[in-house]
Design a protein around this motif. Structure first.
Motif, PDB file in Angstrom:
ATOM      1  N   GLY A   1     -19.965  -3.777  74.078  1.00  0.00           N
ATOM      2  CA  GLY A   1     -19.633  -5.032  73.434  1.00  0.00           C
ATOM      3  C   GLY A   1     -19.157  -6.076  74.418  1.00  0.00           C
ATOM      4  N   ALA A   2     -18.376  -5.632  75.410  1.00  0.00           N
ATOM      5  CA  ALA A   2     -17.907  -6.561  76.440  1.00  0.00           C
ATOM      6  C   ALA A   2     -19.077  -7.135  77.237  1.00  0.00           C
ATOM      7  CB  ALA A   2     -16.934  -5.855  77.374  1.00  0.00           C
ATOM      8  N   LEU A   3     -20.094  -6.326  77.464  1.00  0.00           N
ATOM      9  CA  LEU A   3     -21.271  -6.832  78.161  1.00  0.00           C
ATOM     10  C   LEU A   3     -21.944  -7.950  77.364  1.00  0.00           C
ATOM     11  CD1 LEU A   3     -22.862  -3.511  79.510  1.00  0.00           C
ATOM     12  CD2 LEU A   3     -21.536  -5.208  80.789  1.00  0.00           C
ATOM     13  N   LYS A   4     -21.893  -7.858  76.042  1.00  0.00           N
ATOM     14  CA  LYS A   4     -22.444  -8.928  75.209  1.00  0.00           C
ATOM     15  C   LYS A   4     -21.608 -10.202  75.326  1.00  0.00           C
ATOM     16  CE  LYS A   4     -25.966  -6.797  73.282  1.00  0.00           C
ATOM     17  NZ  LYS A   4     -27.370  -7.260  73.468  1.00  0.00           N
TER      18      LYS A   4
ATOM     19  N   ASP B   1     -22.393 -17.925  83.370  1.00  0.00           N
ATOM     20  CA  ASP B   1     -21.667 -18.137  84.627  1.00  0.00           C
ATOM     21  C   ASP B   1     -20.240 -18.635  84.414  1.00  0.00           C
ATOM     22  OD1 ASP B   1     -21.908 -17.945  87.508  1.00  0.00           O
ATOM     23  OD2 ASP B   1     -21.599 -20.128  87.519  1.00  0.00           O
ATOM     24  N   ARG B   2     -19.843 -18.839  83.177  1.00  0.00           N
ATOM     25  CA  ARG B   2     -18.458 -19.219  82.927  1.00  0.00           C
ATOM     26  C   ARG B   2     -17.500 -18.068  83.220  1.00  0.00           C
ATOM     27  NH1 ARG B   2     -17.751 -21.661  77.037  1.00  0.00           N
ATOM     28  NH2 ARG B   2     -15.733 -22.234  77.933  1.00  0.00           N
ATOM     29  N   ALA B   3     -18.002 -16.823  83.217  1.00  0.00           N
ATOM     30  CA  ALA B   3     -17.121 -15.653  83.295  1.00  0.00           C
ATOM     31  C   ALA B   3     -17.492 -14.733  84.445  1.00  0.00           C
ATOM     32  CB  ALA B   3     -17.169 -14.876  81.980  1.00  0.00           C
ATOM     33  N   ARG B   4     -16.526 -13.924  84.845  1.00  0.00           N
ATOM     34  CA  ARG B   4     -16.740 -12.758  85.701  1.00  0.00           C
ATOM     35  C   ARG B   4     -16.128 -11.572  84.972  1.00  0.00           C
ATOM     36  NH1 ARG B   4     -19.125 -16.301  87.491  1.00  0.00           N
ATOM     37  NH2 ARG B   4     -19.221 -17.143  89.608  1.00  0.00           N
ATOM     38  N   LEU B   5     -16.745 -10.389  85.160  1.00  0.00           N
ATOM     39  CA  LEU B   5     -16.289  -9.177  84.484  1.00  0.00           C
ATOM     40  C   LEU B   5     -15.823  -8.152  85.498  1.00  0.00           C
ATOM     41  CD1 LEU B   5     -15.963  -7.274  82.036  1.00  0.00           C
ATOM     42  CD2 LEU B   5     -18.390  -6.687  82.292  1.00  0.00           C
ATOM     43  N   VAL B   6     -14.588  -7.679  85.323  1.00  0.00           N
ATOM     44  CA  VAL B   6     -14.051  -6.572  86.102  1.00  0.00           C
ATOM     45  C   VAL B   6     -14.045  -5.342  85.196  1.00  0.00           C
ATOM     46  CG1 VAL B   6     -12.051  -5.646  87.314  1.00  0.00           C
ATOM     47  CG2 VAL B   6     -12.628  -8.083  87.516  1.00  0.00           C
ATOM     48  N   THR B   7     -14.837  -4.343  85.544  1.00  0.00           N
ATOM     49  CA  THR B   7     -14.899  -3.095  84.789  1.00  0.00           C
ATOM     50  C   THR B   7     -14.016  -2.062  85.470  1.00  0.00           C
ATOM     51  OG1 THR B   7     -17.140  -3.506  83.958  1.00  0.00           O
ATOM     52  CG2 THR B   7     -16.388  -1.220  84.020  1.00  0.00           C
ATOM     53  N   VAL B   8     -13.138  -1.440  84.706  1.00  0.00           N
ATOM     54  CA  VAL B   8     -12.211  -0.435  85.237  1.00  0.00           C
ATOM     55  C   VAL B   8     -12.668   0.944  84.780  1.00  0.00           C
ATOM     56  CG1 VAL B   8      -9.820   0.355  85.304  1.00  0.00           C
ATOM     57  CG2 VAL B   8     -10.324  -2.095  85.223  1.00  0.00           C
ATOM     58  N   ASP B   9     -12.836   1.852  85.718  1.00  0.00           N
ATOM     59  CA  ASP B   9     -13.258   3.223  85.404  1.00  0.00           C
ATOM     60  C   ASP B   9     -12.059   3.969  84.802  1.00  0.00           C
ATOM     61  OD1 ASP B   9     -14.341   5.707  85.196  1.00  0.00           O
ATOM     62  OD2 ASP B   9     -14.748   5.991  87.328  1.00  0.00           O
ATOM     63  N   ALA B  10     -11.835   3.728  83.522  1.00  0.00           N
ATOM     64  CA  ALA B  10     -10.686   4.312  82.819  1.00  0.00           C
ATOM     65  C   ALA B  10     -11.003   4.383  81.343  1.00  0.00           C
ATOM     66  CB  ALA B  10      -9.423   3.484  83.054  1.00  0.00           C
ATOM     67  N   GLY B  11     -10.246   5.198  80.624  1.00  0.00           N
ATOM     68  CA  GLY B  11     -10.342   5.267  79.181  1.00  0.00           C
ATOM     69  C   GLY B  11      -9.172   4.545  78.545  1.00  0.00           C
ATOM     70  N   GLY B  12      -9.239   4.408  77.220  1.00  0.00           N
ATOM     71  CA  GLY B  12      -8.164   3.752  76.493  1.00  0.00           C
ATOM     72  C   GLY B  12      -8.470   2.293  76.209  1.00  0.00           C
ATOM     73  N   HIS B  13      -7.663   1.721  75.344  1.00  0.00           N
ATOM     74  CA  HIS B  13      -7.858   0.348  74.866  1.00  0.00           C
ATOM     75  C   HIS B  13      -6.799  -0.552  75.491  1.00  0.00           C
ATOM     76  CE1 HIS B  13      -9.149  -2.838  72.289  1.00  0.00           C
ATOM     77  NE2 HIS B  13      -8.027  -2.891  71.594  1.00  0.00           N
ATOM     78  N   GLY B  14      -7.236  -1.589  76.183  1.00  0.00           N
ATOM     79  CA  GLY B  14      -6.322  -2.476  76.894  1.00  0.00           C
ATOM     80  C   GLY B  14      -6.241  -2.068  78.351  1.00  0.00           C
ATOM     81  N   SER B  15      -6.400  -3.042  79.247  1.00  0.00           N
ATOM     82  CA  SER B  15      -6.473  -2.709  80.668  1.00  0.00           C
ATOM     83  C   SER B  15      -5.330  -3.311  81.480  1.00  0.00           C
ATOM     84  CB  SER B  15      -7.823  -3.179  81.238  1.00  0.00           C
ATOM     85  OG  SER B  15      -7.990  -2.748  82.559  1.00  0.00           O
ATOM     86  N   TYR B  16      -5.175  -4.623  81.486  1.00  0.00           N
ATOM     87  CA  TYR B  16      -4.175  -5.280  82.337  1.00  0.00           C
ATOM     88  C   TYR B  16      -2.759  -4.874  81.924  1.00  0.00           C
ATOM     89  CZ  TYR B  16      -1.754  -9.060  84.845  1.00  0.00           C
ATOM     90  OH  TYR B  16      -0.923  -9.788  85.676  1.00  0.00           O
TER      91      TYR B  16
ATOM     92  N   ASP C   1     -19.457  -9.901  89.289  1.00  0.00           N
ATOM     93  CA  ASP C   1     -18.847  -8.813  88.528  1.00  0.00           C
ATOM     94  C   ASP C   1     -18.573  -7.626  89.452  1.00  0.00           C
ATOM     95  OD1 ASP C   1     -19.274 -10.474  86.400  1.00  0.00           O
ATOM     96  OD2 ASP C   1     -20.868  -9.270  85.492  1.00  0.00           O
ATOM     97  N   LYS C   2     -17.491  -6.899  89.177  1.00  0.00           N
ATOM     98  CA  LYS C   2     -17.132  -5.779  90.050  1.00  0.00           C
ATOM     99  C   LYS C   2     -16.602  -4.623  89.205  1.00  0.00           C
ATOM    100  CE  LYS C   2     -13.206  -5.614  92.224  1.00  0.00           C
ATOM    101  NZ  LYS C   2     -12.104  -5.855  93.172  1.00  0.00           N
ATOM    102  N   THR C   3     -16.556  -3.446  89.813  1.00  0.00           N
ATOM    103  CA  THR C   3     -16.017  -2.247  89.186  1.00  0.00           C
ATOM    104  C   THR C   3     -14.838  -1.735  89.989  1.00  0.00           C
ATOM    105  OG1 THR C   3     -18.151  -1.604  88.223  1.00  0.00           O
ATOM    106  CG2 THR C   3     -16.501   0.128  88.490  1.00  0.00           C
ATOM    107  N   CYS C   4     -13.759  -1.405  89.310  1.00  0.00           N
ATOM    108  CA  CYS C   4     -12.600  -0.779  89.928  1.00  0.00           C
ATOM    109  C   CYS C   4     -12.685   0.725  89.705  1.00  0.00           C
ATOM    110  CB  CYS C   4     -11.307  -1.322  89.326  1.00  0.00           C
ATOM    111  SG  CYS C   4     -10.928  -3.023  89.781  1.00  0.00           S
ATOM    112  N   GLU C   5     -12.609   1.484  90.785  1.00  0.00           N
ATOM    113  CA  GLU C   5     -12.711   2.935  90.677  1.00  0.00           C
ATOM    114  C   GLU C   5     -11.489   3.516  89.966  1.00  0.00           C
ATOM    115  OE1 GLU C   5     -15.426   4.498  91.460  1.00  0.00           O
ATOM    116  OE2 GLU C   5     -16.327   2.638  92.221  1.00  0.00           O
TER     117      GLU C   5
END
Length: 520
Positions: free
Chosen positions: A462-465, A472-487, A512-516
């Motif tokens: 859904g976030a990818l949508k 180009d208004r946004a950048r996406l940081v994907t975190v390799d983690a489970g659960g709801h809510g990241s920051y 866009d980047k991925t956090c391990e």
């Protein structure tokens, strides 16, 4: 385990409210000149004092200020009846570093922004070095704001009834009757206030708040359903956005909105289940928490225990709790997925103990019941129902829901057809109050999205949508983690640093980047 209750209410299933004055005109952007900004009479919020006199050395809690903002019940009649919105702020403790105001937008529908500020405001202020006055509000219907309700029975507000978990075998007869009953109650008892609950009006209320604060622009941190509110605000008022953070986003498809978020939860549960299965099959677990010897067997055991409870619910030894049914076990699992959950006293432990006890013991259950003992409060039920039903039109065909549930429960047995279930919106009097907003790439490039890879409630797909919609208004940081809510939630330093750097310095990743994953 308050998080179990909160997540049940505030998740991107998002969910349910009602209305009585259903002849109120559809909301639209006002054509009349903007009124003069309201004056906010700030005063200290009611809050417990830290016990510094007892020699604990605990510093006093940061002083939050509260006020009441009056906004139109109906924005097409700005001079008509008004609604009270409870607002709060935590001032910067470093005036020389202050650069603006940051709005915290809670999840839901039904989340309290003032509660969220109390929980996260001090940490957010510290992380951002006092760069902001941090503010939030209780959306209309929530917390200290004006309230309405549908006068629903306690049974209709029981959690696994408010959410349309199908009956054994996928039967939706009970769901249909309840959805119709709730919609009728809301039409009869909800009033014009409940008919005004919507994402569009929350966005308008936020902009009135901005004006009352005397700010030309706001920065924001929206979480869960709050990301949709933030996205709609960024689309409606792009000139008033500064640094915009969307944490745990859903698909903003205007033809589906909350119905689409619900459907995606089937995928979110499948994404997250392997984390739980590995935990519950770990050979280091004690007998009370080890569900099976392998992750594959954990899945089979859970499904078998849930099916057994469908046929023969179990009572708890502690009085005042609902019986443990198959659907209450499923609901407990889904909620356990929301938190990080892996500690010895975390949500995974609570649910695994429930599964083992239901399988291996007889008589009343002595383990902890993670779900609320009583019904969902009237006001929270009303906000959930009203918002999702006022936001967008839902299909009306009962037969289509029955077919979709039958297909979904086979494809995604963990959620047993719930994500395709029938809500009161199928019988909502008057339909949506206005056309949903389409998120587009038009606007400033000042949005940072952060998303856990295995989020059960707002799945990564859904976030990818949302990311696609913003372009180009946004950048996406994907975190390799489970659960709801990241920051400021899952402890991933890479993800937290990306958001903090954006809020303090205005810089985002160039792409866009991925956090391990963080080491266990």
């Amino acid at each position: 385990m308050r998080s179990f209750f909160r997540k049940a209410l505030l998740l991107t299933l998002s969910t349910t409210a009602c209305a009585a004055a259903l002849t109120a005109p559809a909301q639209a952007r006002p054509q009349t000149p903007e009124p003069k900004p309201a004056t906010l009479g700030w005063k200290p919020c009611d809050q417990p004092r830290a016990n510094t006199d007892a020699g604990t050395g605990t510093p006093p809690a940061p002083t939050r200020e509260c006020a009441t903002l009056s906004v139109p019940l109906d924005y097409t009649v700005p001079g008509g009846p008004q609604v009270d919105i409870a607002v709060a702020r935590l001032r910067s403790d470093r005036p020389e570093a202050r650069r603006g105001t940051l709005l915290v937008i809670p999840g839901g529908p039904g989340g309290s922004g003032r509660d969220r500020l109390a929980q996260k405001g001090a940490e957010l202020r510290e992380r951002t070095g006092g760069a902001y006055d941090i503010v939030s509000l209780d959306p209309r219907g929530v917390g200290g704001s004006s309230k309405a309700d549908c006068r629903l029975t306690a049974d209709d507000r029981e959690l696994t009834h408010l959410r349309p978990w199908p009956g054994p075998g996928g039967d939706i007869t009970g769901n249909v009757a309840r959805a119709r009953r709730v919609a009728d109650a809301c039409a009869r008892d909800g009033g014009a206030l409940l008919r005004s609950f919507s994402t569009a009006n929350e966005v308008r209320d936020i902009d009135r708040f901005r004006q009352a604060l005397g700010e030309e622009k706001l920065s924001a941190w929206g979480v869960s359903y709050g990301t949709y509110v933030a996205a709609v605000y960024a689309q409606k008022y792009p000139e008033h956005t500064d640094r915009w953070v969307l944490d745990s986003s859903g698909d903003p498809d205007p033809s589906r909105v909350a119905r689409g978020w619900a459907a995606n939860m089937a995928f979110g549960a499948e994404d997250r289940f392997p984390d739980f299965a590995r935990w519950a099959a770990d050979p280091t677990r004690d007998k009370a928490h080890r569900v099976a010897g392998s992750a594959a067997d954990v899945r089979r055991e859970f499904l078998a225990v849930a099916a057994e409870l469908d046929a023969r619910p179990r009572e708890f030894q502690d009085a005042g709790h609902f019986p443990l049914t198959g659907n209450r076990l499923r609901q407990a699992l889904v909620q356990a997925f929301d938190s990080e959950g892996t500690g010895e006293d975390g949500t995974f432990a609570t649910v695994s103990a429930l599964i083992v006890a239901a399988r291996d013991t007889t008589g009343p259950l002595t383990v902890r019941d993670p779900l609320p003992a009583g019904p969902v409060p009237q006001d929270q039920a009303a906000v959930m129902i009203g918002t999702i039903c006022n936001d967008v039109d839902w299909p009306r065909s009962v037969g289509s829901y029955a077919r979709n549930v039958a297909v979904d429960r086979v494809r995604h047995p963990l959620t047993a057809g719930l994500p395709a279930g029938i809500f009161p919106c199928a019988f909502w009097k008057g339909g949506a109050t206005e056309k949903p907003t389409r998120v587009t790439p038009k606007g400033p490039s000042n949005i940072l999205m952060i998303q856990n890879l295995r989020d059960p409630s707002t799945p990564h797909r859904g976030a990818l949508k949302m990311r696609e919609a913003f372009g180009d208004r946004a950048r996406l940081v994907t975190v390799d983690a489970g659960g709801h809510g990241s920051y400021l939630r899952n402890g991933n330093a890479c993800g937290d640093e990306a958001v903090t750097t954006f809020l303090t310095k205005g810089t985002r990743p160039t792409q866009d980047k991925t956090c391990e994953a963080e080491p266990a």
